[in-house]
Design a protein around this motif. Structure first.
Motif, PDB file in Angstrom:
ATOM      1  N   ALA A 121     -28.525 -16.370  -4.617  1.00 41.37           N
ATOM      2  CA  ALA A 121     -29.853 -16.964  -4.413  1.00 41.37           C
ATOM      3  C   ALA A 121     -30.740 -15.846  -3.879  1.00 41.37           C
ATOM      4  CB  ALA A 121     -29.777 -18.098  -3.388  1.00 41.37           C
ATOM      5  N   HIS A 122     -32.071 -16.010  -3.937  1.00 47.54           N
ATOM      6  CA  HIS A 122     -32.915 -14.995  -3.295  1.00 47.54           C
ATOM      7  C   HIS A 122     -33.333 -15.507  -1.924  1.00 47.54           C
ATOM      8  CE1 HIS A 122     -37.164 -16.545  -3.681  1.00 47.54           C
ATOM      9  NE2 HIS A 122     -36.697 -17.204  -4.712  1.00 47.54           N
ATOM     10  N   TRP A 123     -33.463 -14.570  -0.980  1.00 49.88           N
ATOM     11  CA  TRP A 123     -33.790 -15.008   0.385  1.00 49.88           C
ATOM     12  C   TRP A 123     -35.206 -14.651   0.823  1.00 49.88           C
ATOM     13  CZ3 TRP A 123     -34.765 -11.875   4.766  1.00 49.88           C
ATOM     14  CH2 TRP A 123     -34.473 -10.505   4.633  1.00 49.88           C
ATOM     15  N   ALA A 178     -36.384  -9.441  -2.411  1.00 46.43           N
ATOM     16  CA  ALA A 178     -37.495  -9.011  -3.263  1.00 46.43           C
ATOM     17  C   ALA A 178     -37.483  -9.608  -4.679  1.00 46.43           C
ATOM     18  CB  ALA A 178     -37.522  -7.474  -3.350  1.00 46.43           C
ATOM     19  N   GLU A 179     -37.085 -10.877  -4.743  1.00 44.08           N
ATOM     20  CA  GLU A 179     -37.145 -11.563  -6.040  1.00 44.08           C
ATOM     21  C   GLU A 179     -38.574 -11.990  -6.353  1.00 44.08           C
ATOM     22  OE1 GLU A 179     -37.236 -14.981  -8.825  1.00 44.08           O
ATOM     23  OE2 GLU A 179     -37.958 -14.889  -6.768  1.00 44.08           O
ATOM     24  N   ASP A 180     -39.280 -12.396  -5.266  1.00 47.40           N
ATOM     25  CA  ASP A 180     -40.519 -13.153  -5.481  1.00 47.40           C
ATOM     26  C   ASP A 180     -41.798 -12.362  -5.202  1.00 47.40           C
ATOM     27  OD1 ASP A 180     -41.319 -15.489  -6.582  1.00 47.40           O
ATOM     28  OD2 ASP A 180     -40.675 -16.777  -4.931  1.00 47.40           O
ATOM     29  N   TYR A 181     -41.717 -11.037  -5.303  1.00 53.93           N
ATOM     30  CA  TYR A 181     -42.885 -10.180  -5.090  1.00 53.93           C
ATOM     31  C   TYR A 181     -43.515  -9.818  -6.437  1.00 53.93           C
ATOM     32  CZ  TYR A 181     -45.329  -7.362  -1.495  1.00 53.93           C
ATOM     33  OH  TYR A 181     -46.237  -6.866  -0.585  1.00 53.93           O
ATOM     34  N   LEU A 219     -28.644 -20.217  -7.597  1.00 55.72           N
ATOM     35  CA  LEU A 219     -29.323 -21.409  -7.092  1.00 55.72           C
ATOM     36  C   LEU A 219     -30.753 -21.026  -6.739  1.00 55.72           C
ATOM     37  CD1 LEU A 219     -26.617 -22.875  -4.644  1.00 55.72           C
ATOM     38  CD2 LEU A 219     -26.862 -23.241  -7.102  1.00 55.72           C
ATOM     39  N   ASP A 220     -31.722 -21.558  -7.455  1.00 56.66           N
ATOM     40  CA  ASP A 220     -33.128 -21.231  -7.227  1.00 56.66           C
ATOM     41  C   ASP A 220     -33.948 -22.523  -7.240  1.00 56.66           C
ATOM     42  OD1 ASP A 220     -35.516 -19.902  -6.925  1.00 56.66           O
ATOM     43  OD2 ASP A 220     -35.494 -18.938  -8.891  1.00 56.66           O
ATOM     44  N   MET A 221     -34.487 -22.867  -6.112  1.00 54.51           N
ATOM     45  CA  MET A 221     -35.266 -24.114  -5.966  1.00 54.51           C
ATOM     46  C   MET A 221     -34.363 -25.319  -6.222  1.00 54.51           C
ATOM     47  SD  MET A 221     -38.977 -22.946  -7.347  1.00 54.51           S
ATOM     48  CE  MET A 221     -38.607 -22.140  -8.916  1.00 54.51           C
ATOM     49  N   VAL A 222     -33.456 -25.506  -5.290  1.00 52.70           N
ATOM     50  CA  VAL A 222     -32.445 -26.556  -5.425  1.00 52.70           C
ATOM     51  C   VAL A 222     -32.565 -27.618  -4.332  1.00 52.70           C
ATOM     52  CG1 VAL A 222     -30.739 -25.149  -6.658  1.00 52.70           C
ATOM     53  CG2 VAL A 222     -30.751 -25.142  -4.146  1.00 52.70           C
ATOM     54  N   GLY A 266     -36.491 -20.742 -21.079  1.00 54.36           N
ATOM     55  CA  GLY A 266     -35.880 -19.578 -20.448  1.00 54.36           C
ATOM     56  C   GLY A 266     -36.704 -19.110 -19.267  1.00 54.36           C
ATOM     57  N   ILE A 267     -36.041 -18.708 -18.207  1.00 51.16           N
ATOM     58  CA  ILE A 267     -36.741 -18.269 -17.001  1.00 51.16           C
ATOM     59  C   ILE A 267     -36.259 -16.884 -16.579  1.00 51.16           C
ATOM     60  CG2 ILE A 267     -37.150 -18.786 -14.565  1.00 51.16           C
ATOM     61  CD1 ILE A 267     -36.644 -21.820 -15.512  1.00 51.16           C
ATOM     62  N   THR A 268     -37.233 -15.982 -16.387  1.00 51.55           N
ATOM     63  CA  THR A 268     -36.914 -14.651 -15.864  1.00 51.55           C
ATOM     64  C   THR A 268     -36.530 -14.820 -14.403  1.00 51.55           C
ATOM     65  OG1 THR A 268     -38.556 -13.684 -17.327  1.00 51.55           O
ATOM     66  CG2 THR A 268     -37.834 -12.338 -15.473  1.00 51.55           C
ATOM     67  N   ILE A 285     -29.361 -22.607 -11.838  1.00 51.39           N
ATOM     68  CA  ILE A 285     -29.686 -23.998 -11.506  1.00 51.39           C
ATOM     69  C   ILE A 285     -31.053 -23.935 -10.846  1.00 51.39           C
ATOM     70  CG2 ILE A 285     -29.019 -26.055 -10.206  1.00 51.39           C
ATOM     71  CD1 ILE A 285     -26.108 -25.116 -10.329  1.00 51.39           C
ATOM     72  N   ILE A 286     -32.070 -24.388 -11.563  1.00 48.86           N
ATOM     73  CA  ILE A 286     -33.453 -24.225 -11.095  1.00 48.86           C
ATOM     74  C   ILE A 286     -34.270 -25.469 -11.428  1.00 48.86           C
ATOM     75  CG2 ILE A 286     -34.017 -22.905 -13.223  1.00 48.86           C
ATOM     76  CD1 ILE A 286     -36.060 -21.300 -11.479  1.00 48.86           C
ATOM     77  N   ASN A 287     -35.038 -25.906 -10.443  1.00 50.41           N
ATOM     78  CA  ASN A 287     -35.863 -27.095 -10.649  1.00 50.41           C
ATOM     79  C   ASN A 287     -37.053 -26.770 -11.541  1.00 50.41           C
ATOM     80  OD1 ASN A 287     -37.067 -29.666 -10.268  1.00 50.41           O
ATOM     81  ND2 ASN A 287     -38.277 -28.892  -8.548  1.00 50.41           N
TER      82      ASN A 287
HETATM   83  C1  AHN Z   1     -41.358 -15.941 -13.261  1.00 52.06           C
HETATM   84  O1  AHN Z   1     -42.270 -16.580 -12.786  1.00 52.06           O
HETATM   85  C2  AHN Z   1     -41.544 -14.826 -14.197  1.00 52.06           C
HETATM   86  N1  AHN Z   1     -40.107 -16.196 -12.940  1.00 52.06           N
HETATM   87  C3  AHN Z   1     -39.768 -17.231 -12.017  1.00 52.06           C
HETATM   88  C4  AHN Z   1     -38.684 -16.764 -11.135  1.00 52.06           C
HETATM   89  C5  AHN Z   1     -38.918 -17.302  -9.810  1.00 52.06           C
HETATM   90  C6  AHN Z   1     -40.017 -17.120  -9.056  1.00 52.06           C
HETATM   91  N2  AHN Z   1     -38.114 -18.095  -9.194  1.00 52.06           N
HETATM   92  C7  AHN Z   1     -38.646 -18.396  -8.052  1.00 52.06           C
HETATM   93  N3  AHN Z   1     -39.802 -17.829  -7.940  1.00 52.06           N
END
Ligand code: AHN
Ligand code: ZN
Length: 329
Positions: A121-123, A178-181, A219-222, A266-268, A285-287
């Protein structure tokens, strides 16, 4: 690339609206209970408390005091839960050339085992509420209760369970930084690969040389109320059997209302770099919400991504499903 993925995302949702996945979910009474009694019970109150604790530090934006303190807290928690911990400290370059003092925080169990499962997960939390309806908030950092803290909270609770009941396989938990920068909307430019900086770094510099795992789960936005997890496109493309296994497990546990048996866009996200960089089949797993323009929840990248949006029922659905997967695999 983003355009294509985004377009695909919208198209998929439009074409999927004709079927109602909820009809496919078994009623709790129909659940085939070949349950393995060795699977621990996920405590959603505990996961909730770990999320609240992260949010209490303030937005976990790299180069801030809140980020620094939270990073120390997460490392200490993994140690407390008996994991062998690794902290990768690295300066990563953001879209606007800002140097981000970043930390990937890793906890490993059963380090001698060859068969491993990677959970991540990203923190960090986003420095910009650039999707907030109020333009005045676009440069405000977000709490990221769901976007950031929820995945970490669920994984901390899983770590706590693992401490008292070690599964057969090796387990690695990674909190990526640094996932969300990623490049904000207001910059009006597209720059490739500005999201997921921590996972991009780790994929090229794993904490263990030649690190690999059988599969990975992001797990991203769970944690948000009435979250819906569709079968994300990149996951499906590279790890279809894992998607199938996880969604089926969720259904069998009675969580089909959250784990929708329909293909999503698809989600980056961090899983993409773990797949491409390390060749590990990973799922996300993402909402997502087919009703919004951007495809995510309406709180996404707004100042409303706070604790009011977190629901213990969602945390339980995700946490119990992941526990089931790691103890029965
Ligand atoms: C993009 O908006 C390119 N990807 C969503 C990845 C993300 C951002 N997950 C959480 N915040
Ligand atoms: Zn985000």
């Amino acid at each position: 690339m983003t355009r294509i993925i985004h377009l695909l995302f919208c198209l998929t949702f439009i074409s999927c609206n004709t079927t109602n996945s909820h009809e496919n979910a078994p009623a709790p009474s129909e659940i085939n209970t070949t349950v393995n009694n060795n699977v621990p019970q996920f405590d959603a109150d505990s996961a909730y408390a770990y999320i609240a604790r992260q949010v209490d530090f303030g937005p976990r934006v790299p180069n801030t005091e809140a980020h620094k303190r939270c990073g120390a807290y997460l490392t200490d928690e993994l140690k407390r839960f008996g994991a062998e911990t690794y902290v990768q400290e690295v300066s990563l370059t953001a879209w606007d050339k800002t140097k981000l003092q970043s930390k990937n925080i890793i906890g490993a169990y059963n380090t001698e085992k060859k068969e491993r499962i990677l959970l991540f997960a990203h923190w960090d939390s986003r420095p910009y509420a650039d999707h907030d309806p109020d333009k005045a908030n676009h440069r405000t950092p977000i709490d990221g209760a769901d976007d950031g803290a929820s995945g970490v909270g669920v994984l901390l609770e899983i770590a706590r369970q693992i401490k008292t009941n070690l599964p057969d396989k090796g387990i690695d938990i990674i909190f990526f930084d640094a996932e969300d920068y990623g490049t904000p909307e207001f910059a009006n430019v597209y720059i490739q690969d500005t999201w997921c900086l921590g996972s991009q770094y780790w994929a090229n510099n794993p904490h263990v040389p030649n690190y690999t795992a059988e599969f990975g789960i992001l797990l991203d936005m769970v944690g948000s109320k009435n979250a819906t997890f569709f079968r994300e496109y990149i996951s499906q493309k590279h790890a279809a059997p894992i998607v199938e296994m996880v969604w089926e497990t969720a259904r069998n546990l009675g969580y089909g209302k959250y784990f929708i048996n329909i293909d999503g866009g698809g989600i980056t996200d961090d899983h993409l770099y773990v797949i491409s960089g390390r060749g590990i089949p990973c799922i996300d797993i993402i909402n997502t919400d087919p009703e919004t323009a951007h495809g995510f929840g309406s709180y996404w990248h707004t100042v409303n991504d706070n604790m009011n949006n977190i629901d213990k029922k969602t945390l339980k659905a995700v946490g119990q499903t992941v526990l089931e997967v790691i103890y029965n695999n």
